[in-house]
Design a protein around this motif. Structure first.
Motif, PDB file in Angstrom:
ATOM      1  N   PRO A 483       4.675  62.779  -4.840  1.00  0.00           N
ATOM      2  CA  PRO A 483       3.466  62.493  -5.636  1.00  0.00           C
ATOM      3  C   PRO A 483       3.271  61.023  -5.999  1.00  0.00           C
ATOM      4  N   THR A 516       3.822  70.000  -5.767  1.00  0.00           N
ATOM      5  CA  THR A 516       2.420  69.740  -6.092  1.00  0.00           C
ATOM      6  C   THR A 516       1.644  71.043  -6.209  1.00  0.00           C
ATOM      7  N   PHE A 520      -3.896  69.478  -6.190  1.00  0.00           N
ATOM      8  CA  PHE A 520      -3.437  68.151  -5.768  1.00  0.00           C
ATOM      9  C   PHE A 520      -3.573  68.034  -4.252  1.00  0.00           C
ATOM     10  N   GLU A 524      -6.212  65.474  -1.765  1.00  0.00           N
ATOM     11  CA  GLU A 524      -5.780  64.524  -0.736  1.00  0.00           C
ATOM     12  C   GLU A 524      -6.789  64.414   0.401  1.00  0.00           C
ATOM     13  N   TYR A 573      -1.701  57.804 -11.208  1.00  0.00           N
ATOM     14  CA  TYR A 573      -2.844  58.688 -10.961  1.00  0.00           C
ATOM     15  C   TYR A 573      -3.953  57.896 -10.301  1.00  0.00           C
ATOM     16  N   ILE A 589      -5.931  62.820  -8.599  1.00  0.00           N
ATOM     17  CA  ILE A 589      -4.602  63.439  -8.636  1.00  0.00           C
ATOM     18  C   ILE A 589      -3.769  62.784  -9.727  1.00  0.00           C
ATOM     19  N   ASN A 590      -2.880  63.570 -10.302  1.00  0.00           N
ATOM     20  CA  ASN A 590      -1.978  63.116 -11.356  1.00  0.00           C
ATOM     21  C   ASN A 590      -0.546  63.276 -10.876  1.00  0.00           C
ATOM     22  N   ALA A 591       0.159  62.154 -10.661  1.00  0.00           N
ATOM     23  CA  ALA A 591       1.534  62.195 -10.172  1.00  0.00           C
ATOM     24  C   ALA A 591       2.561  62.136 -11.295  1.00  0.00           C
ATOM     25  N   LEU A 637      -5.667  67.317 -16.252  1.00  0.00           N
ATOM     26  CA  LEU A 637      -4.861  67.574 -15.053  1.00  0.00           C
ATOM     27  C   LEU A 637      -3.423  67.822 -15.469  1.00  0.00           C
ATOM     28  N   LYS A 640       1.210  66.865 -11.449  1.00  0.00           N
ATOM     29  CA  LYS A 640       1.148  67.131  -9.999  1.00  0.00           C
ATOM     30  C   LYS A 640      -0.051  68.006  -9.636  1.00  0.00           C
ATOM     31  N   ALA A 641      -1.134  67.898 -10.403  1.00  0.00           N
ATOM     32  CA  ALA A 641      -2.365  68.644 -10.122  1.00  0.00           C
ATOM     33  C   ALA A 641      -3.478  67.665  -9.776  1.00  0.00           C
ATOM     34  N   GLY A 642      -4.616  68.223  -9.354  1.00  0.00           N
ATOM     35  CA  GLY A 642      -5.737  67.379  -8.973  1.00  0.00           C
ATOM     36  C   GLY A 642      -7.050  68.127  -9.089  1.00  0.00           C
TER      37      GLY A 642
END
Length: 648
Positions: A483, A516, A520, A524, A573, A589-591, A637, A640-642
């Motif tokens: 991520p 993820t 997420f 991409e 992110y 996305i949020n890493a 978020l 690990k979501a998006g």
């Protein structure tokens, strides 16, 4: 300061006693926010510095080349400066963040001489989003133009932070395939941090000096020069241009080793050294990497069709490159209304040319194009996969590409290159030119950075040059690191050039615990720029997605007209908006390890309605809701979501 520029000393003397010559006009960007100074130091070396909004960004840094017959690194004088001229360049880009691009810059040439009165020209261009310069040697007194070294440096403040990918050691890794630009990004490093593998850092290098963001890279590679990267200099905060390692040379069919460094007999011209400078939004919306690339070569572009592709190997691996499985993936691509199916390594052994022709014909009935894999290598690595050693010479390429063209194959994926030596850069270009003559699209894997080639060779759809999805299927360690690596790649690797990360999986990966959420993974598909987006998901995984997600992927544009950076931070992110026609696609996305709440002002899209797709109650589920651009969107978020949005 390590040196005092004699140019500034002269300005001081002029102020005291008066000078007959006026001070040289300063080279600035069209909006006058960026300013470049080029001068001779007290040590009689050539140097430059860059300011933004009257604040130093690139401190006093070195310029110069050393050739076997000419040394432009010491004893230098500036003989003359050309008048500053305006550059305007309009071009269309099929693969990139924008389609119709206008580049505006101010240009000045500096004619410098060494003690032997040999001449070097350094050309600078300054646009609103950055500075670029290159070296040109045409002096007959330099005779044979063989490069020994380049001393270009980039001196930054000691408080600078960096987001960098290590350069790997040549002839290491699986079957000696390094370097392939396939290392994990290291985030938020203190400037001057030594590269973990001891070979420096690859382009683009992303840096932050506080108010100013920088991306350092190169463009304008015509095959006469080698690919470069960065290494640490002697001073804290200094990065220097570094050459390829000695093993990074092309080996011919007869075993002859090609050239490592640039050389020429009449004139020698370096690629542009690029420093994109501005706010983070300015960098993310910049097109400097292609602005400085050579214009497109003449070709019939009717065959050039960016698109989306199904691909079995990412999850199923070697044993599924069979006739029946590839036929299934053609059906899968047709159902998803995609454009291509990629048939990977060893197809010549497991399927064969005759059966490949059957697949091509079957796919054509469903309006699907077939792409096939090739091994680029000769003797420079130990890779076992085939077809191998069939593209080494021009004659081999003509024979193979002619055969594919007659069969109706649409493109080639070529893997396992051997580095950045001049002879390898020429090999890439030779392949692109021969493929264009046979109307074949090209995807390079196990490869160097494109450096703007997608503009010069419009048949180049994408290049890997990234630690991509496949690594997340090999080890849990790579899966866990993905991520933040992905988020940084959006700000660095994918900043100017297409990136074949091969995104998106909704189902399980054998022997790996995915980290993820499916939202997420879906995001991409919008965030990553690739002329052909090779989706890793297989039919069984896609079957778990709701119809509205499948419809989103069916309708997802193949080319983008414009971009807007909404917000984000490297490694943490990212939220990016992309425009196609009158529709805006926005993805984020949020890493990070914690949830993040975003309030997005979508007024820039105009008065539009649309759909938001995000995470459902579980990490593998989705939910959708209607949205309107007039109302700010607040989105939370999970880690690990998006999300994705489409507004029309």
């Amino acid at each position: 300061m390590k040196k005092i520029g004699s140019y500034f000393v002269m300005l001081g003397l002029c102020a005291l006693v008066g000078c007959s010559k006026p001070a040289p006009e300063l080279l600035t960007s069209p909006d006058q926010q960026l300013q470049v100074n080029v001068f001779i130091t007290e040590q009689n070396t050539l140097a430059y510095s860059v300011e933004r909004a009257a604040q130093p960004v690139v401190l006093e840094s070195d310029l110069g080349l050393q050739l076997t017959t000419a040394d432009f690194t010491q004893g230098m004088i500036i003989e003359s400066r050309s008048p500053i001229t305006s550059i305007v360049d309009n071009y269309r880009l099929r693969v990139g963040k924008k389609s119709n691009i206008t580049y505006r810059a101010n240009e000045q040439h500096f004619i410098v001489k060494n003690k032997q009165q040999q001449t070097l020209t350094v050309s600078f261009r300054v646009s609103n989003d950055g500075v670029a310069f290159r070296y040109i040697v045409t002096d007959p007194a330099a005779a044979q133009l063989q490069l020994v070294k380049e001393i270009t440096s980039f001196q930054l403040a000691s408080t600078t932070k960096a987001w960098l990918q290590p350069m790997s050691v040549a002839q290491t890794g699986w079957s000696n395939t390094n370097p392939s630009y396939e290392e994990t990004y290291q985030n938020d490093l203190a400037v001057g941090t030594a590269a973990s593998l001891g070979q420096g850092w690859v382009f683009p290098a992303l840096l932050n000096t506080g108010e100013h963001w920088l991306a350092i890279t190169e463009s304008g590679m015509d095959g006469s020069w080698h690919g470069s990267h960065l290494q640490l200099g002697a001073a804290t905060g200094e990065y220097q241009i570094a050459p390829p390692q000695p093993a990074e040379v092309f080996i011919s069919a007869t075993g002859e080793k090609g050239a490592l460094l640039a050389s020429a007999t009449t004139s020698l011209q370096s690629p542009w050294r690029i420093i994109a400078i501005g706010s983070l939004a300015q960098l993310m919306e910049s097109t400097l990497g292609t602005d400085l690339a050579h214009p497109a070569i003449v070709m019939d572009e009717q065959f050039i069709k960016p698109g989306h592709s199904s691909w079995s190997w990412a999850i199923l691996k070697d044993d599924f490159t069979t006739f029946d499985v590839q036929k299934k993936f053609i059906d899968y691509a047709a159902d998803m209304q995609w454009d291509y199916t990629l048939i990977d390594a060893d197809w010549d052994k497991k399927i064969g040319y005759e059966k490949l022709k059957e697949l091509v014909d079957y796919a054509a009935q469903k309006n699907i194009g077939i792409l096939v894999w090739y091994n680029s290598s000769g003797d420079w690595n130990q890779t076992p996969y085939s077809p191998k050693s069939q593209l080494i010479t021009h004659e081999q390429r003509i024979a193979e590409f002619s055969r594919l063209q007659k069969m109706g194959v649409k493109g080639v994926k070529i893997d396992f290159f051997g580095g950045d030596g001049q002879s390898f850069i020429q090999y890439y270009i030779d392949i692109l030119q021969d493929a264009a003559e046979h109307q074949l699209l090209v995807n390079f894997h196990g490869a160097t950075l494109p450096r703007g080639w997608q503009r010069t060779y419009p048949n180049l759809m994408t290049m890997e040059s990234i630690k991509g999805f496949e690594f997340t299927t090999f080890t849990q360690e790579n899966q866990d690191a993905a991520p933040p690596h992905i988020v940084t790649a959006l700000f660095a690797r994918n900043l100017f050039d297409p990136m074949d990360y091969t995104p998106m999986a909704f189902g399980d990966i054998p022997n790996i615990k995915r980290v993820t959420e499916n939202s997420f993974e879906l995001a991409e598909a919008v965030l990553m720029i690739s002329g052909i987006q090779h989706f890793a998901e297989i039919p069984e995984g896609m079957a778990t997605a709701p119809d509205y997600v499948k419809d989103f992927l069916r309708e997802l544009p193949r080319e983008w007209d414009d971009v807007k950076f909404v917000e984000g931070y490297p490694g943490k992110y990212a939220v990016i908006a992309r425009k196609a026609g009158d529709a805006w696609y926005i993805a984020g996305i949020n890493a990070e390890a914690e949830s993040k709440t975003l309030t997005l002002d979508l007024g820039f899209v105009g008065d539009k309605k649309g759909l938001l797709i995000g995470s459902g109650e579980t990490e593998r589920s989705f939910e959708q809701q209607e949205i309107h651009s007039k109302a700010p969107s607040t989105i939370t978020l999970r880690s690990k979501a998006g999300f994705v949005m489409i507004l029309k």
